[in-house]
Write a protein that holds these residues in place. Structure first.
Motif, PDB file in Angstrom:
ATOM      1  N   VAL A  46     -12.465 -12.420 -11.817  1.00 23.85           N
ATOM      2  CA  VAL A  46     -12.573 -11.556 -12.383  1.00 23.85           C
ATOM      3  C   VAL A  46     -12.426 -10.344 -12.087  1.00 23.85           C
ATOM      4  N   PRO A  47     -11.136  -9.460 -11.959  1.00 23.34           N
ATOM      5  CA  PRO A  47     -10.576  -8.200 -11.583  1.00 23.34           C
ATOM      6  C   PRO A  47     -12.988  -7.716 -10.888  1.00 23.34           C
ATOM      7  N   GLU A  48     -12.194  -6.709  -9.192  1.00 24.57           N
ATOM      8  CA  GLU A  48     -13.200  -6.643  -8.459  1.00 24.57           C
ATOM      9  C   GLU A  48     -13.020  -5.506  -8.657  1.00 24.57           C
ATOM     10  N   ILE A  49     -13.818  -4.344  -9.298  1.00 24.11           N
ATOM     11  CA  ILE A  49     -14.059  -2.633  -9.367  1.00 24.11           C
ATOM     12  C   ILE A  49     -14.016  -1.993  -7.673  1.00 24.11           C
ATOM     13  N   SER A  50     -13.303  -1.817  -7.538  1.00 19.73           N
ATOM     14  CA  SER A  50     -13.004  -0.889  -6.155  1.00 19.73           C
ATOM     15  C   SER A  50     -12.718   0.394  -6.418  1.00 19.73           C
ATOM     16  N   SER A  91      -8.341  -0.294 -10.222  1.00 18.25           N
ATOM     17  CA  SER A  91      -9.209  -0.549  -8.400  1.00 18.25           C
ATOM     18  C   SER A  91      -7.822   0.244  -7.393  1.00 18.25           C
ATOM     19  N   VAL A  92      -8.880   0.566  -6.157  1.00 15.59           N
ATOM     20  CA  VAL A  92      -7.840   0.906  -5.230  1.00 15.59           C
ATOM     21  C   VAL A  92      -8.336   0.619  -3.841  1.00 15.59           C
ATOM     22  N   TRP A  93      -7.252  -0.478  -3.122  1.00 16.33           N
ATOM     23  CA  TRP A  93      -7.539  -0.550  -1.961  1.00 16.33           C
ATOM     24  C   TRP A  93      -6.867   0.304  -0.624  1.00 16.33           C
ATOM     25  N   GLY A  94      -7.847  -0.143   0.855  1.00 17.15           N
ATOM     26  CA  GLY A  94      -6.817   0.744   1.566  1.00 17.15           C
ATOM     27  C   GLY A  94      -6.842   0.215   2.677  1.00 17.15           C
ATOM     28  N   TYR A  95      -5.805   0.442   3.619  1.00 15.70           N
ATOM     29  CA  TYR A  95      -5.771  -0.221   5.321  1.00 15.70           C
ATOM     30  C   TYR A  95      -5.171   1.027   5.727  1.00 15.70           C
TER      31      TYR A  95
END
Length: 402
Positions: A46-50, A91-95
């Protein structure tokens, strides 16, 4: 680009990967593909909520399905200057040089390069993959896990960063490459945790073109300081470990854990079984207790961002001896219009974080007189207005640099 699902092609054969390893000088170490692969989940992940992320000098947050941002490149430095970048996000992730957003249908988009020759675009974002549940990136590369447990990487590959058994001769951005199956988490764009609890390193060493087994019995991994990572076991033990210098070397865990009874780890910190969060100091030798009810925590080059259970944003900065908090927004303002900040309880040396309501005035934060900042580590003494502050004779307050 004709929109497709995650089937962009399969990895090279085991023989081709082994040959690539010999040609690049990558130590053989654990066999690849592994002789006992982690089981592919019978049910979809299932999607990981970020809900928050950091990248460079910018912050990103999902509010009512909209991805908003503020910082150096988007809007302005102040939260009130935030701008909307993407709609219908979950969801959002940064690098370092990019961001990743997962929309409500499970499609992953990036502000960097997806590597596709003719990428599908949406509001300046490039489509990467469908059916994604979690993603992350490092500097120029990124990776994602799909609901079937397949791991994909994309970006530059001039040093074998993608782990696809190849090295490119230039800085071309590769489209998503299928690397392995049976994966449930990808962290920092380089650490894959399988459904069987194995931790693999990808692109950690120049010239090593294949994933390498680092250790087993792993529940999660996160950044833990310079050249260190945090390893969380299924039993709730947290270890701080140094990344091996060469491929093929196992990751050596210390004899004793840095913390026990841990329920969650995040970059530069962890949450214990009681829901209390702790942040590591710069060299990860001491942890500071965070006196906030934190929902999620993330970081960028400017510091740490805390999303509280009440929907407030608080910026945290950690030095060797001190933790400081700056409210950025509040769900509800106090009657005087100030932004509330959590109160620290009495600790064994008797210090209390007095009621401090920072307000930005001429580039400074104003705090009441005798503003005590406990180190919140149960070992260090209190501080009276951190170094760099100056008294304001007109108001008898201390001014702290913004």
């Amino acid at each position: 680009m004709t929109r497709r699902n995650t089937c962009f092609g399969r990895r090279a054969s085991a023989c081709a990967l082994l040959l690539a390893g010999l040609l690049t000088g990558c130590a053989v170490g654990a066999p690849w593909p592994p002789t006992e692969t982690a089981p592919i989940p019978e049910t979809s992940l299932v999607p990981e909520i970020s809900s928050i992320a950091g990248s460079g000098g910018d912050w990103f947050a999902i509010e009512d399905g909209d991805l908003v941002s503020w910082g150096e490149l988007y809007g302005g430095e102040d939260y009130s200057q935030r701008v909307t970048l993407f709609q219908r996000a979950q969801s959002v992730w940064g690098y370092r040089f990019g961001q990743l957003v997962l929309d409500e249908s499970g499609d992953l988009w990036t502000t960097g390069s997806s590597g596709h020759e003719k990428p599908l675009t949406r509001d300046g974002w490039q489509f990467v993959l469908s059916d994604v549940v979690t993603a992350s990136g490092n500097i120029w590369n990124a990776a994602a896990v799909c609901s079937d447990g397949s791991l994909w990487t994309w970006g530059k590959n001039d040093q074998g960063q993608l782990g696809n058994g190849e090295c490119s001769e230039d800085a071309t951005n590769y489209p998503p490459q299928h690397i392995m199956d049976g994966v449930r988490l990808i962290r920092l764009g380089s650490y894959a945790v399988t459904t069987g609890g194995e931790l693999y390193g990808i692109g950690l060493w120049s010239g090593c073109t294949e994933p390498k087994l680092l250790c087993r019995n792993v529940a999660d991994v996160a950044a833990g300081g310079l050249n260190r990572i945090q390893i969380l076991t299924p039993e709730g033990e947290l270890y701080l470990a140094e990344v091996p210098d060469r491929p093929g070397q196992p990751l050596q865990l210390p004899k004793t854990p840095a913390a026990i009874g841990v329920s969650e780890i995040f970059d530069e910190g962890y949450r214990d079984g009681d829901g209390i969060c702790f942040l590591w100091n710069i060299d990860a030798t001491e942890s500071f207790r965070l006196e906030l009810e934190a929902a999620q925590i993330t970081q960028n080059l400017d510091g740490i961002l805390v999303l509280t259970e009440n929907g407030d944003y608080v910026r945290a900065r950690v030095t060797d001896t001190q933790l400081t908090l700056t409210p950025l927004s509040a769900a509800k303002l106090s009657p005087g219009g100030e932004l509330p900040v959590a109160q620290a309880p009495d600790i064994e040396h008797g210090c209390v974080l007095h009621d401090c309501r920072p307000q930005r005035v001429g580039g400074w934060n104003i705090c009441p007189p005798n503003f005590f900042v406990p180190a919140l580590s149960f070992r260090s003494p209190c501080f009276v207005c951190p170094p760099g502050s100056r008294p304001d004779a007109s108001t008898n307050n201390f001014l702290l640099p913004w």
